[in-house]
Design a protein around this motif. Structure first.
Motif, short mmCIF file in Angstrom:
data_model
loop_
_atom_site.label_atom_id
_atom_site.label_comp_id
_atom_site.label_asym_id
_atom_site.label_seq_id
_atom_site.Cartn_x
_atom_site.Cartn_y
_atom_site.Cartn_z
N ARG A 21 0.84 -1.18 0.00
CA ARG A 21 0.00 0.00 0.00
C ARG A 21 0.88 1.24 0.00
N PHE A 22 0.54 2.18 -0.85
CA PHE A 22 1.32 3.40 -0.95
C PHE A 22 0.35 4.57 -0.90
N ASN A 23 0.54 5.43 0.08
CA ASN A 23 -0.35 6.57 0.26
C ASN A 23 0.12 7.73 -0.60
N LEU A 24 -0.69 8.10 -1.58
CA LEU A 24 -0.27 9.18 -2.48
C LEU A 24 -0.17 10.51 -1.74
N ALA A 25 -0.92 10.66 -0.66
CA ALA A 25 -0.82 11.90 0.11
C ALA A 25 0.52 11.97 0.85
N GLY A 26 1.21 10.82 0.95
CA GLY A 26 2.49 10.79 1.63
C GLY A 26 3.63 11.35 0.81
N LEU A 27 3.39 11.59 -0.47
CA LEU A 27 4.42 12.20 -1.30
C LEU A 27 4.63 13.63 -0.84
N PRO A 30 4.95 19.89 -1.77
CA PRO A 30 4.30 21.03 -1.12
C PRO A 30 3.45 21.87 -2.05
N ARG A 31 3.85 21.95 -3.33
CA ARG A 31 3.05 22.78 -4.25
C ARG A 31 1.64 22.24 -4.38
N GLU A 32 1.57 20.91 -4.38
CA GLU A 32 0.28 20.28 -4.60
C GLU A 32 -0.72 20.66 -3.51
N ARG A 33 -0.24 20.78 -2.29
CA ARG A 33 -1.17 21.09 -1.19
C ARG A 33 -1.77 22.48 -1.37
N GLU A 34 -1.02 23.38 -1.97
CA GLU A 34 -1.53 24.73 -2.16
C GLU A 34 -2.43 24.83 -3.39
N GLU A 35 -1.94 24.23 -4.50
CA GLU A 35 -2.60 24.50 -5.77
C GLU A 35 -3.50 23.36 -6.22
N GLY A 36 -3.32 22.17 -5.66
CA GLY A 36 -4.00 21.01 -6.20
C GLY A 36 -5.42 20.84 -5.71
N ARG A 37 -5.80 21.60 -4.72
CA ARG A 37 -7.14 21.41 -4.17
C ARG A 37 -8.18 22.06 -5.09
N GLU A 38 -9.28 21.37 -5.17
CA GLU A 38 -10.36 21.93 -5.97
C GLU A 38 -11.40 22.49 -5.03
N GLU A 39 -11.88 23.63 -5.38
CA GLU A 39 -12.90 24.25 -4.54
C GLU A 39 -14.23 24.27 -5.30
N SER A 40 -15.27 24.10 -4.57
CA SER A 40 -16.58 24.18 -5.21
C SER A 40 -17.51 24.97 -4.30
N GLY A 53 -10.11 14.22 -1.43
CA GLY A 53 -10.02 13.05 -0.57
C GLY A 53 -8.75 12.26 -0.83
N PRO A 54 -8.40 11.37 0.09
CA PRO A 54 -7.15 10.63 -0.05
C PRO A 54 -7.21 9.58 -1.16
#
Ligand SMILES: [Zn+2]
Ligand SMILES: [Zn+2]
Length: 189
Positions: A21-27, A30-40, A53-54
């Motif tokens: 098992r490999f948690n992709l959130a474990g990568l 840092p850029r992804e946390r700021e820019e990768g989220r989608e807002e609705s 979600g994870p």
């Protein structure tokens, strides 16, 4: 061992997929946390809600090389080759592109590198594992290589260099036998 190509500041880096098992959130991206989220827009309470979600990579093993799948929780923005996983699950093929949000781009690769390891099991005599080239039994603890492509075992000692005897696997699967070959495929920048 299958691996994940991760794009970092220095370029593409291969990250081994160890275990099941490999948690992709474990990568650590840092850029992804700021820019990768989608807002609705949530009309119910007129608040902005954040999705993302994870998601995990999960290995299923049945004798041969493991099969890897992406499993995404509800609300995950993980995509494989641009499409969301159906019902949260997508079996991965070699060189599939995985994205998580806009800024995180990954590639799955089933390619593995051959390595010499002590042969791990002797088993009962009738099920003795024989070398894919010389067809002699491989003893417990003997230096040996398991072909990462066809899963056959080969001796690899000074006296019996059965794995490196030819440039490609003796099981005729096409896997190069050089022990320092490196990966034959990497994503392009
Ligand atoms: Zn042999
Ligand atoms: Zn092979």
């Amino acid at each position: 061992m299958a691996h994940l190509w991760v794009h970092r500041a220095e370029g593409w880096e291969a990250q081994e997929l160890k275990g099941k098992r490999f948690n992709l959130a474990g990568l650590s991206l840092p850029r992804e946390r700021e820019e990768g989220r989608e807002e609705s827009y949530d009309a119910g309470n007129a608040q902005r809600v954040t999705h993302g979600g994870p998601a995990w990579l999960i290995a299923a093993e049945a004798g041969g090389p493991p099969v890897w799948a992406l499993v995404a929780a509800r609300g995950s923005n993980a995509r494989v080759n641009g499409s969301p996983p159906v019902a949260g699950l997508r079996v991965l093929s070699d060189r599939d592109e995985i994205s998580i949000g806009a800024a995180t781009e990954l590639y799955f690769s089933s390619e593995s590198l051959a390595s010499v390891v002590p042969f791990p099991a002797s088993g009962p005599p009738e099920r003795m594992v024989r070398c894919g080239r010389c067809h002699q039994p491989i003893g417990l603890g003997d230096p040996a290589v398991r072909c990462p492509r066809c899963a056959l075992w080969f001796h690899e000692t000074a006296k019996w260099p059965c794995w490196t005897y030819s440039a490609e696997c003796g099981g005729l699967c096409g896997q190069p036998t050089a022990l320092d070959a490196g990966f034959s495929w990497a994503p392009e920048d």
